[in-house]
Design an enzyme around this catalytic site. Structure first.
Site, PDB file in Angstrom:
ATOM      1  N   HIS A 133     -26.766  23.717 -31.297  1.00 16.27           N
ATOM      2  CA  HIS A 133     -26.784  25.159 -31.524  1.00 16.27           C
ATOM      3  C   HIS A 133     -26.622  25.518 -32.994  1.00 16.27           C
ATOM      4  CE1 HIS A 133     -26.301  29.145 -29.406  1.00 16.27           C
ATOM      5  NE2 HIS A 133     -26.236  29.452 -30.677  1.00 16.27           N
TER       6      HIS A 133
ATOM      7  N   ASP B 258     -35.661  30.401 -24.124  1.00 22.53           N
ATOM      8  CA  ASP B 258     -34.654  29.839 -25.020  1.00 22.53           C
ATOM      9  C   ASP B 258     -33.277  30.218 -24.495  1.00 22.53           C
ATOM     10  OD1 ASP B 258     -33.640  28.647 -27.459  1.00 22.53           O
ATOM     11  OD2 ASP B 258     -33.255  30.694 -28.131  1.00 22.53           O
TER      12      ASP B 258
ATOM     13  N   LYS C  35     -29.323  24.772 -25.802  1.00 23.75           N
ATOM     14  CA  LYS C  35     -28.581  24.340 -26.978  1.00 23.75           C
ATOM     15  C   LYS C  35     -27.224  23.765 -26.608  1.00 23.75           C
ATOM     16  CE  LYS C  35     -30.712  28.150 -29.345  1.00 23.75           C
ATOM     17  NZ  LYS C  35     -30.973  28.899 -28.125  1.00 23.75           N
TER      18      LYS C  35
ATOM     19  N   TYR D 172     -24.181  31.624 -23.962  1.00 20.65           N
ATOM     20  CA  TYR D 172     -24.589  33.012 -23.760  1.00 20.65           C
ATOM     21  C   TYR D 172     -24.089  33.536 -22.417  1.00 20.65           C
ATOM     22  CZ  TYR D 172     -27.980  32.004 -27.506  1.00 20.65           C
ATOM     23  OH  TYR D 172     -28.592  31.632 -28.683  1.00 20.65           O
TER      24      TYR D 172
END
Length: 98
Positions: free
Chosen positions: A74, A7, A41, A12
């Site tokens: 997201h 994931d 996402k 990030y």
């Protein structure tokens, strides 16, 4: 056996590292791409239809793959896009003043 769902989210900041690790494992014959489930996402600042392909292309490039198994929004609310930089958590906080 092993964990086969990865994931990710480009916000990030580690998709390029995940992509390098996956490429090394795939090239080394330890895993096959088709045995993995890659999920990523769409960042909140990229909900505008013109931005979605750019966000997806960046993710595919960083993950060094031709496809994703799942591409999610997201968060269910959008935030302002910032055209001079890649939208992300820091940019969103700065825009929203928090």
């Amino acid at each position: 056996a092993g964990y086969r769902l990865i994931d990710c989210a480009n916000d990030y900041g580690n998709e390029h590292m995940v992509g390098s690790a996956l490429k090394e494992l795939i090239d080394g014959g330890e895993i096959r791409r088709e045995d993995m489930f890659l999920q990523a996402k769409l960042w909140n600042g990229n909900h505008h239809p013109a931005n979605v392909p750019l966000d997806l292309e960046a993710t595919l490039r960083d993950l060094q793959t031709d496809y994703l198994d799942s591409f999610l929004i997201h968060w269910p609310q959008a935030c302002p896009s910032l055209p001079t930089q890649v939208p992300g958590v820091a940019a969103t906080r700065a825009t929203l003043g928090s």
